[in-house]
Design a protein around this motif. Sequence first.
Motif, mmCIF file in Angstrom:
data_model
loop_
_atom_site.group_PDB
_atom_site.id
_atom_site.type_symbol
_atom_site.label_atom_id
_atom_site.label_comp_id
_atom_site.label_asym_id
_atom_site.label_seq_id
_atom_site.Cartn_x
_atom_site.Cartn_y
_atom_site.Cartn_z
ATOM 1 N N UNK A 9 7.263 4.430 -15.330
ATOM 2 C CA UNK A 9 6.145 5.200 -15.915
ATOM 3 C C UNK A 9 4.993 5.076 -14.666
ATOM 4 N N UNK A 10 5.323 5.938 -13.796
ATOM 5 C CA UNK A 10 4.367 5.855 -12.430
ATOM 6 C C UNK A 10 4.886 7.105 -11.757
ATOM 7 N N UNK A 11 3.867 7.706 -10.715
ATOM 8 C CA UNK A 11 3.910 8.963 -10.103
ATOM 9 C C UNK A 11 3.228 8.469 -8.623
ATOM 10 N N UNK A 12 3.509 9.490 -7.779
ATOM 11 C CA UNK A 12 3.003 9.333 -6.349
ATOM 12 C C UNK A 12 1.412 9.069 -6.388
ATOM 13 N N UNK A 13 1.080 8.248 -5.498
ATOM 14 C CA UNK A 13 -0.570 8.107 -5.365
ATOM 15 C C UNK A 13 -1.215 9.170 -4.838
ATOM 16 N N UNK A 14 -2.047 9.558 -5.316
ATOM 17 C CA UNK A 14 -3.095 10.724 -5.044
ATOM 18 C C UNK A 14 -4.702 10.194 -5.107
ATOM 19 N N UNK A 15 -5.320 10.473 -4.107
ATOM 20 C CA UNK A 15 -6.840 10.101 -4.034
ATOM 21 C C UNK A 15 -7.644 10.912 -4.399
ATOM 22 N N UNK A 16 -8.918 10.679 -4.806
ATOM 23 C CA UNK A 16 -9.958 11.502 -5.186
ATOM 24 C C UNK A 16 -11.165 11.732 -4.140
ATOM 25 N N UNK A 17 -11.332 12.882 -3.873
ATOM 26 C CA UNK A 17 -12.625 13.339 -3.192
ATOM 27 C C UNK A 17 -13.615 14.290 -3.709
ATOM 28 N N UNK A 18 -14.961 13.917 -3.774
ATOM 29 C CA UNK A 18 -15.594 14.981 -4.464
ATOM 30 C C UNK A 18 -16.454 15.670 -3.291
ATOM 31 N N UNK A 19 -16.832 17.007 -3.430
ATOM 32 C CA UNK A 19 -17.933 17.549 -2.683
ATOM 33 C C UNK A 19 -18.918 18.243 -3.679
ATOM 34 N N UNK A 20 -20.070 17.473 -3.681
ATOM 35 C CA UNK A 20 -21.194 17.971 -4.475
ATOM 36 C C UNK A 20 -22.001 18.992 -4.143
ATOM 37 N N UNK A 21 -22.915 19.685 -4.688
ATOM 38 C CA UNK A 21 -23.795 20.729 -4.014
ATOM 39 C C UNK A 21 -24.808 20.144 -2.886
ATOM 40 N N UNK A 22 -25.261 19.018 -3.120
ATOM 41 C CA UNK A 22 -25.964 18.177 -2.411
ATOM 42 C C UNK A 22 -25.580 18.214 -0.871
ATOM 43 N N UNK A 23 -24.115 18.070 -0.818
ATOM 44 C CA UNK A 23 -23.424 18.071 0.436
ATOM 45 C C UNK A 23 -23.604 19.178 1.138
ATOM 46 N N UNK A 24 -23.782 20.397 0.443
ATOM 47 C CA UNK A 24 -23.538 21.627 1.132
ATOM 48 C C UNK A 24 -24.995 21.903 1.450
ATOM 49 N N UNK A 25 -26.255 21.403 0.938
ATOM 50 C CA UNK A 25 -27.359 21.800 1.224
ATOM 51 C C UNK A 25 -27.670 21.652 2.554
ATOM 52 N N UNK A 26 -27.214 20.618 3.222
ATOM 53 C CA UNK A 26 -27.437 20.227 4.548
ATOM 54 C C UNK A 26 -27.057 21.541 5.597
ATOM 55 N N UNK A 27 -25.964 21.984 5.459
ATOM 56 C CA UNK A 27 -25.609 23.210 5.981
ATOM 57 C C UNK A 27 -25.447 24.423 5.136
ATOM 58 N N UNK A 28 -26.497 25.338 4.837
ATOM 59 C CA UNK A 28 -26.279 26.394 3.903
ATOM 60 C C UNK A 28 -25.534 27.676 4.582
ATOM 61 N N UNK B 92 0.984 -1.066 0.032
ATOM 62 C CA UNK B 92 -0.085 -0.027 0.008
ATOM 63 C C UNK B 92 0.874 1.155 0.010
ATOM 64 N N UNK B 93 1.919 1.193 0.735
ATOM 65 C CA UNK B 93 2.769 2.332 0.665
ATOM 66 C C UNK B 93 3.514 2.569 -0.609
ATOM 67 N N UNK B 94 3.868 1.656 -1.187
ATOM 68 C CA UNK B 94 4.648 1.751 -2.240
ATOM 69 C C UNK B 94 3.789 1.802 -3.774
ATOM 70 N N UNK B 95 2.468 1.788 -3.639
ATOM 71 C CA UNK B 95 1.547 1.890 -4.726
ATOM 72 C C UNK B 95 1.698 3.259 -5.263
ATOM 73 N N UNK B 96 1.688 2.979 -6.576
ATOM 74 C CA UNK B 96 2.103 4.276 -7.504
ATOM 75 C C UNK B 96 1.060 4.300 -8.527
ATOM 76 N N UNK B 97 0.589 5.783 -9.064
ATOM 77 C CA UNK B 97 -0.428 5.875 -9.825
ATOM 78 C C UNK B 97 -0.047 6.004 -11.132
ATOM 79 N N UNK B 98 -0.561 5.431 -12.250
ATOM 80 C CA UNK B 98 -0.422 5.554 -13.431
ATOM 81 C C UNK B 98 -0.738 7.181 -14.112
ATOM 82 N N UNK B 99 0.499 8.049 -14.485
ATOM 83 C CA UNK B 99 0.286 9.491 -14.824
ATOM 84 C C UNK B 99 -0.549 9.516 -16.319
#
Length: 887
Positions: A205-224, A125-132
């Motif tokens: 042919x690899x790069x450091x691993x980065x992870x995706x996080x999404x914050x949609x509008x529906x998430x913000x409607x709970x606390x306007x 897991x520590x050495x996992x690398x992402x495809x650029x």
Amino acid sequence: RVELNENRRSEAKQRKQLTAEKKISKQKAQKLLDALERHNDALPVPWEIHIWCDIMPSDAGDAVVVWDEDDEHISSKAAAKRRNRSNSIESCSSSGPRTKSGNEKKKHPRSKESFEVASPEQQGIAALRLCPSQFYSGKCKNRKMGKQKGGCTSAHYSKESKTLADVLNANPETRSSAKTVLALSEEAHPDSLTDDSTAAASDSHSMEMIYYISIPTAKTLESKTNSISECIAETLTKKLCSIGSIVYLAFNGILLFDRYRDGLLLTSDGDLRACLSMEKNVGISSSNSSELAKLLPGQLLEYILTFLSEPEVAAMSKVCKPWNTEIGKDSANLWRHFLERRGWPVEQKNVKYRKTFLSHYSAVRDLEAVKSGITNVLTKKRTTDTTRGEVLSKSFDSSKDAPQYPNFCAGIKIWSPNQVLAAYSYDCTLRLFTTAERSHSSDASDKVCRELVCQNIDPYKNTKKKACQIVDLALDETQIACLCRVREENVEKEATLILLLTREDFLVSDVSEEKGTLQVIDVNQAILNFLLEYDGVDDDQLEFISFISSGGKLDELEVWVSQSMVACGHGLYMIHASWELPGSDSDDDETQPVSPKIFLFSSGAGAIVVMHDVDTDVGVLRLYESRALASSAVTRDNRGSSYGCVFALTTPVSRSLVIGSIDSNGAIHTPTTIEGAPVEEGFTLCDRMKRPMAIVGTRQIVVADALMKHLGNDKYHYMSTISFYCPSTDTSDNASETLDLGDNLEVIKLVSFREEHVLVLCRFHKEPAIGFAGHWFGPNDEDDTLYSLYGIIFHTPTKTMIHRVCLLNDLDTFPVTIAVDGGTVAAGLFWKGMVMTGEEVRQVHQKDPKKTDQSELSSAKAKKKKKKTPKKGGKKDGFARGMSLRG
């Protein structure tokens, strides 16, 4: 033990470096959140934020897959089990995603537990690398390339996670520029692999691993009530990620943050607010002015700018700081292209293309502005839209107490930046002109040339028996000096005066000899006094003493003074003069005056302090007293505090040149004579014409000569040349170079145009170059032949003409006097008017909006008050009808 100590030191160094990098990343991310907080009110609805972090979120799951040898994908945990990593300290301490549990006990860096080998699953897991290629282009290219060897071994995003390419290409407004933005981000990402890295050995042919996080509008409607920055921080905290772990952040498909490109990409608040509000004209965030500058490579930017004109390129340098650096400093080929396109020369020593081009361009621009100003004055037109801001002009036709015919501008000097001092001959006035805003105008670029001070310095203005005329003007650091010619009724001889006054008295006092603000020096008397007190050895002075000792009277001597004077600094002024003793006439009635001398007059002493011989065959000075010209140039040290002077003298009957200098201490060096270039075969000097001269930046002296050739039957051929001399104390280094200007061109004046250029003012006769005696080079000074006035700019280091323009057409006299100093250029037009231009003139007096509003408001109030005034035929009060106080 030795190996353990080395490993401990290397790990401590890595931890220190990692801590510093985390601190910088946190500062960049905090700057992003602060910027979003400022523009929270401009956010549209709906919106979506995409974040990529270098720490694995707690709810990541199987968001990442790895292709196996059979071209099938497996989960990241399964891939971690398949990987067989070594248990070396280097591999354990390799950079990558790190997880931190709240119950995990903190280990001492030197404890045995810190050197325990991690499990194979943890190592994977520590050495996992992402495809650029998949992350930046949306498609894995390495998998096709390595299919025969087992496929791509790097990690890939699953369908649940989005790559940077997926997000940017999804927005149709940014799709056109997405490819360029992605390429730039991929190029900016650091290569974390080393030559001896295990990961590098397995897959380059690899790069450091980065992870995706999404914050949609529906998430913000709970606390306007929460802001967008609070929403981002709250989401990262729930997923056990810090704000310092943000690598990329995109808002509605627009990339706003890139850790490896200085963090926030939109540094301007206006651009960021327009981007967040999704304005149509700023929908391409990554191709705005500041971002586009970083996207274009230097060579591509140079190639694009070569299709633009020079003013357009100057405007492009104001787009952003990278373009200003690229255009102003780095693009040498661009400026060389502009020089070659215009055919302008470049000095081979210390080649600086941009500096050379700007020097040429400013000289040409100022000369063209002078032409426009002359046209405005003579046609009585106000500044047009094309010349507004380029040149200021003032016409004397509608001005009260302005110079009238036959007055002319006898001399013009630059008083200070944006201020010009002009001397007018017959009315004997000094006038100071400055730049000012046009009254009742709201346009900041609408400026005028205005007369600030006018002083009449005629010492005989209260009598009609004597007439004083200014023939030359000199300006020192603290004083003004005027060389004047005085004519008296029923007296054949003309007296020559030097009028001195300080700058301060000129500005604030009423100048007059009675009040002590004007110092009047009789040059003829000063020369005779100096000869009587001279202690040196001079043959002409000994002859003068012999004449006085034998009973001769001073009134019998005749002194001839040239009509040219220059300021040499330290309160010294140079003049050229000679004298004639009675009884020196020969049998054929030809006068034989003594050899001309150079005299230096000191304003502090009020007398002449230095005399030097002019070692040249000048002939009879009496015939040419008004045609000997002098010039000087002040030199300063690097600090600008102390200064010296280089001066030179020319006479119309010899091609030689007299050069002298004064050092910063005021010591005068003996002038030397430089022999000019030989006259072409068959030609002789036209001794009835002046030899204009200019000292260009103390580096070269430029002299113009008029040559004539007798063709027989009273026919002559005329031509003009200019010669370049170096003012060196070593006469062997003073070699001259001569250029032929062609036929029908008569050089009237030379003007030093800053450090490397000289302006040649010529009049071009429309008649043939071959004519009878009495032609324009002949003795007939009252010839009514019309001519055109041309201005030619030469580059003195290369002796090359860079520009030529016709200033005036169909003239019968020479009306223009030009002065240049720094960024101020001025031209006096006989009795017609004044023209001012230059870089300093174009940049003065920016309009103050508050001042404009107040002036407009006061003018509006004045108009209202004017309407309320009663009419003249209204009813009068009781006192106006004659009632007394008692009623």
